[in-house]
Write a protein that holds these residues in place. Structure first.
Motif, PDB file in Angstrom:
ATOM      1  N   MET A   1      16.998  -5.934   1.280  1.00 47.76           N
ATOM      2  CA  MET A   1      16.412  -7.286   1.154  1.00 47.76           C
ATOM      3  C   MET A   1      14.983  -7.177   0.609  1.00 47.76           C
ATOM      4  O   MET A   1      14.203  -6.367   1.101  1.00 47.76           O
ATOM      5  N   THR A   2      14.665  -7.985  -0.402  1.00 47.52           N
ATOM      6  CA  THR A   2      13.324  -7.921  -0.985  1.00 47.52           C
ATOM      7  C   THR A   2      12.320  -8.637  -0.072  1.00 47.52           C
ATOM      8  O   THR A   2      12.693  -9.404   0.821  1.00 47.52           O
ATOM      9  N   GLU A   3      11.041  -8.409  -0.355  1.00 40.95           N
ATOM     10  CA  GLU A   3       9.987  -9.064   0.436  1.00 40.95           C
ATOM     11  C   GLU A   3      10.099 -10.588   0.308  1.00 40.95           C
ATOM     12  O   GLU A   3       9.923 -11.315   1.287  1.00 40.95           O
ATOM     13  N   MET A   4      10.432 -11.063  -0.896  1.00 36.55           N
ATOM     14  CA  MET A   4      10.561 -12.511  -1.085  1.00 36.55           C
ATOM     15  C   MET A   4      11.726 -13.054  -0.261  1.00 36.55           C
ATOM     16  O   MET A   4      11.633 -14.130   0.342  1.00 36.55           O
ATOM     17  N   ASN A   5      12.814 -12.320  -0.194  1.00 34.47           N
ATOM     18  CA  ASN A   5      13.963 -12.818   0.558  1.00 34.47           C
ATOM     19  C   ASN A   5      13.682 -12.822   2.066  1.00 34.47           C
ATOM     20  O   ASN A   5      14.099 -13.754   2.774  1.00 34.47           O
ATOM     21  N   ARG A   6      12.948 -11.841   2.542  1.00 35.41           N
ATOM     22  CA  ARG A   6      12.533 -11.853   3.965  1.00 35.41           C
ATOM     23  C   ARG A   6      11.646 -13.058   4.226  1.00 35.41           C
ATOM     24  O   ARG A   6      11.744 -13.723   5.246  1.00 35.41           O
ATOM     25  N   TYR A   7      10.767 -13.305   3.272  1.00 40.87           N
ATOM     26  CA  TYR A   7       9.835 -14.428   3.405  1.00 40.87           C
ATOM     27  C   TYR A   7      10.608 -15.742   3.541  1.00 40.87           C
ATOM     28  O   TYR A   7      10.335 -16.548   4.442  1.00 40.87           O
ATOM     29  N   TYR A   8      11.586 -15.986   2.673  1.00 43.01           N
ATOM     30  CA  TYR A   8      12.314 -17.259   2.750  1.00 43.01           C
ATOM     31  C   TYR A   8      13.226 -17.329   3.978  1.00 43.01           C
ATOM     32  O   TYR A   8      13.445 -18.408   4.520  1.00 43.01           O
ATOM     33  N   ARG A   9      13.712 -16.177   4.440  1.00 39.54           N
ATOM     34  CA  ARG A   9      14.491 -16.190   5.693  1.00 39.54           C
ATOM     35  C   ARG A   9      13.577 -16.616   6.841  1.00 39.54           C
ATOM     36  O   ARG A   9      13.902 -17.511   7.617  1.00 39.54           O
ATOM     37  N   ASP A  10      12.394 -15.996   6.926  1.00 47.17           N
ATOM     38  CA  ASP A  10      11.490 -16.262   8.055  1.00 47.17           C
ATOM     39  C   ASP A  10      10.858 -17.651   7.960  1.00 47.17           C
ATOM     40  O   ASP A  10      10.457 -18.223   8.971  1.00 47.17           O
ATOM     41  N   ARG A  11      10.783 -18.172   6.730  1.00 45.78           N
ATOM     42  CA  ARG A  11      10.134 -19.462   6.549  1.00 45.78           C
ATOM     43  C   ARG A  11      11.109 -20.641   6.695  1.00 45.78           C
ATOM     44  O   ARG A  11      10.688 -21.805   6.740  1.00 45.78           O
ATOM     45  N   ALA A  12      12.398 -20.353   6.766  1.00 44.85           N
ATOM     46  CA  ALA A  12      13.406 -21.427   6.745  1.00 44.85           C
ATOM     47  C   ALA A  12      13.126 -22.560   7.739  1.00 44.85           C
ATOM     48  O   ALA A  12      13.221 -23.733   7.377  1.00 44.85           O
ATOM     49  N   PRO A  13      12.736 -22.278   9.006  1.00 46.39           N
ATOM     50  CA  PRO A  13      12.554 -23.386   9.958  1.00 46.39           C
ATOM     51  C   PRO A  13      11.436 -24.353   9.575  1.00 46.39           C
ATOM     52  O   PRO A  13      11.461 -25.506  10.002  1.00 46.39           O
TER      53      PRO A  13
END
Ligand SMILES: C[S@@+](CC[C@H](N)C(=O)[O-])C[C@H]1O[C@@H](n2cnc3c(N)ncnc32)[C@H](O)[C@@H]1O
Length: 215
Positions: A1-13
């Motif tokens: 998982m890329t840094e951007m994809n982690r970011y959007y996972r964690d930012r979803a809420p």
């Protein structure tokens, strides 16, 4: 998982907070109004749909929507929205649309996505998208203007000319996220082999580019 994809996972809420920024409201009303009819009666493929902010507005007049994104935590929120047409969500990588999706669409939309595509992968993305579209399909792209950098300054530029922002979430973690701000000349260049331009609107906070898939 890329840094951007982690970011959007964690930012979803909390992702939708960006749509309440006061400086964006006027432009958002314009874009929502445009989208309420621009894909009327079309079967729409939405790329990187996120939580479905734009999906809702498109759904008022589209015939159907397939909303795709790489991050399930973002897509999960779409069905909590009031949707006006049949809408399916599917986890699909935007660079592998054509290998994953069998249907052909006469409309496509991507909101705040192109700015996350590395310049060196632009041809790959558009080729993947265009293989899923029928001749004459209408494509609409919306993204942030450079005004967005007032909240999130550019902190790094790579050898391709891609620009990056260091973004912090409430969990205390900082993520380096690719965020480009293409010019209209770049947009025209990227789609010129496949599409005919229909509209370009430059607002204070956003831009909109609309074209049709060449027959
Ligand atoms: C800025 S958000 C845009 C979300 C939504 N379109 C909007 O405008 O509110 C970018 C989205 O791209 C998604 N994304 C990142 N990499 C992706 C990829 N390779 N394929 C599909 N979606 C991806 C993220 O999960 C995130 O939902």
């Amino acid at each position: 998982m890329t840094e951007m994809n982690r970011y959007y996972r964690d930012r979803a809420p909390v992702y939708d907070d960006v749509y309440s920024y006061p400086e964006r409201q006027q432009d958002l009303r314009f874009l929502e109004s445009h989208l309420s009819g621009a894909l009327r009666d079309r079967h729409v493929l939405e790329v990187a749909a996120g939580t479905g902010y734009w999906t809702r507005h498109i759904s008022g007049s589209a015939r159907s929507i397939l909303a795709t994104d790489l991050e399930p935590a973002q897509l999960e929120q779409i069905h909590q929205r009031e949707l006006g047409c049949s809408t399916e969500t599917r986890v699909v990588d935007a660079y592998r649309l054509s290998g994953t999706i069998d249907d052909k669409f006469d409309g496509a939309f991507a909101g705040l996505w192109l700015s996350h595509v590395p310049k060196q992968r632009m041809a790959e993305f558009f080729s993947s998208l265009h293989q899923c579209l029928k001749p004459g399909a209408r494509v609409i792209l919306i993204d942030n203007s450079v005004a967005q950098c007032q909240r999130l300054p550019i902190t790094f530029t790579d050898e391709w000319g891609n620009t990056f922002q260091d973004r912090q979430l409430d969990n205390g973690e900082t993520y380096r996220v690719l965020k480009n701000f293409p010019t209209v000349e770049e947009l025209e260049h990227w789609v010129s082999a496949f599409g005919d331009p229909e509209d370009y609107v430059e607002l204070e906070q956003f831009w909109l580019y609309q074209y049709s898939r060449r027959i």
